[in-house]
Design an enzyme around this catalytic site. Structure first.
Site, short mmCIF file in Angstrom:
data_model
loop_
_atom_site.label_atom_id
_atom_site.label_comp_id
_atom_site.label_asym_id
_atom_site.label_seq_id
_atom_site.Cartn_x
_atom_site.Cartn_y
_atom_site.Cartn_z
N GLY A 235 0.82 -1.18 0.07
CA GLY A 235 0.09 -0.03 -0.01
C GLY A 235 0.79 1.19 0.13
N HIS A 255 13.77 10.80 5.67
CA HIS A 255 14.82 11.79 5.15
C HIS A 255 14.44 11.79 3.81
CE1 HIS A 255 18.17 8.63 3.82
NE2 HIS A 255 16.87 8.01 3.45
#
Length: 345
Positions: A235, A255
């Site tokens: 998903g 990040h």
């Protein structure tokens, strides 16, 4: 013997020569990637071989392979035993595949189009503050990989190898015995989750990633004998589809994204987590005091590739708070990463 062993100490190298070597460093990147692509480290794993033998096995030009091997001697990957025979060094052995600590896929993906072309426009990324993937690849990085399965496979395996590199440190510094279910969100092929489940046998795992990634994860978990303890879910983690768990792992995910996207992701996890649930963010942390850090180079990679960034401890605290997570501690885990632990309010 490797030519680099006779190099003068760095402090005695004239600045102009140092600059020449810095500018030409990309030659080494492509050299290492070519060695990995041709499987030369694997072919040398059984011992000394001639360059002609290696060329036959790699189905490549004998002259080209010899020159590549000689370049590898110059940077410490091989040793040459005249005439034209080579052995693998411990450094070069990192390019063998299917061995602990393999860096072969990492070398290939860094020299592949998905990274190479955007990095060629670093100056434009700095000028605009925007990633260069769409400009150079015609799509953002994730879209591009979904459209190029061979490059995506190298990238996924590389991320798994890097996860293996840090996973034992994460399992060492954090006690997972208090959790019944641990969800690795954006966990690629499950390298980190595998180490956690092996170290803490009573835990069950949930691996969540994009649908085109998790097929590789199913194979890996089955090969590790962990398929019966792990639920694999495909998903988009920006949508409210995350399963409930006692603890959530995010390794090198935040990040990749700007602050707004991170807040959305952290909010989705907060919505799925029970009260008191834990979030374990595994990331490199830039020093708040401005000390020199190699994480600054990874920060540039995030700018060029994804529009994300590396962050300081204070920035992570603010980011977590924006999604109602309370920072509890930051624990250095070696391998350039820390475990940032937060609790669901």
């Amino acid at each position: 013997m490797s030519h680099v062993t006779n190099a003068p100490p760095a402090q005695n190298i004239p600045p102009a020569q140092q600059m020449f070597e810095l500018v030409a460093s990309y030659w080494k990147t492509q050299l290492v990637a070519a060695v990995a692509r041709l499987g030369l480290a694997d072919h040398l794993g059984s011992g000394t071989r001639s360059s002609d033998e290696l060329a036959r096995e790699a189905k490549a030009s004998p002259d080209g392979v010899y020159r590549l091997l000689r370049g590898g001697v110059a940077i410490g990957l091989f040793e040459e035993k005249p005439p034209r025979t080579f052995t693998l060094t411990p450094l070069g052995a990192c390019l063998r595949t299917s061995v602990p600590g393999s860096m072969a896929d990492w070398a290939i993906t860094q020299a592949d189009r998905v990274h190479w072309l955007p990095w060629g426009q670093l100056h434009e990324a700095v000028r605009t503050g925007q990633p260069m993937t769409r400009q150079t690849l015609g799509a953002d990085g994730w879209e591009y990989l979904s459209q190029h399965p061979e490059e995506a496979a190298y990238f996924a395996r590389a991320m798994g190898d890097l996860s293996t590199f840090v996973a034992s440190d994460v399992a060492r510094v954090h006690d997972f015995s208090r959790y019944a279910r641990v969800a690795d969100v954006g966990g690629s092929e499950g390298a980190l989750l595998t180490v956690v489940l092996r170290a803490f046998p009573h835990c069950r795992g949930i691996l969540f990633d994009l649908p085109h990634v998790i097929e590789g994860a199913r194979k890996r978990l089955k090969a590790e004998g962990l398929a019966d303890r792990t639920q694999v879910v495909g998903g988009n983690f920006f949508e409210p589809v995350l399963p409930e768990a006692d603890a959530y792992l995010l390794k090198n995910v935040l990040h990749d994204w700007d602050d707004a996207s991170c807040t959305l992701l952290l909010s989705q996890i907060h919505r799925a987590a029970p009260t008191g649930g834990r979030l374990l963010v595994v990331e490199s942390v830039i020093p708040d005091d401005g000390r020199a850090s190699a994480t600054a180079l990874m920060d540039l990679n995030m700018l060029v590739m994804a529009g994300g960034r590396e962050r300081t401890a204070s920035a992570y605290k603010a980011l977590l708070a924006s999604a109602s997570w309370e920072l509890e501690r930051i624990t250095p885990a070696g391998s350039m990463v820390s475990v940032i632990e937060a609790r669901r309010r």
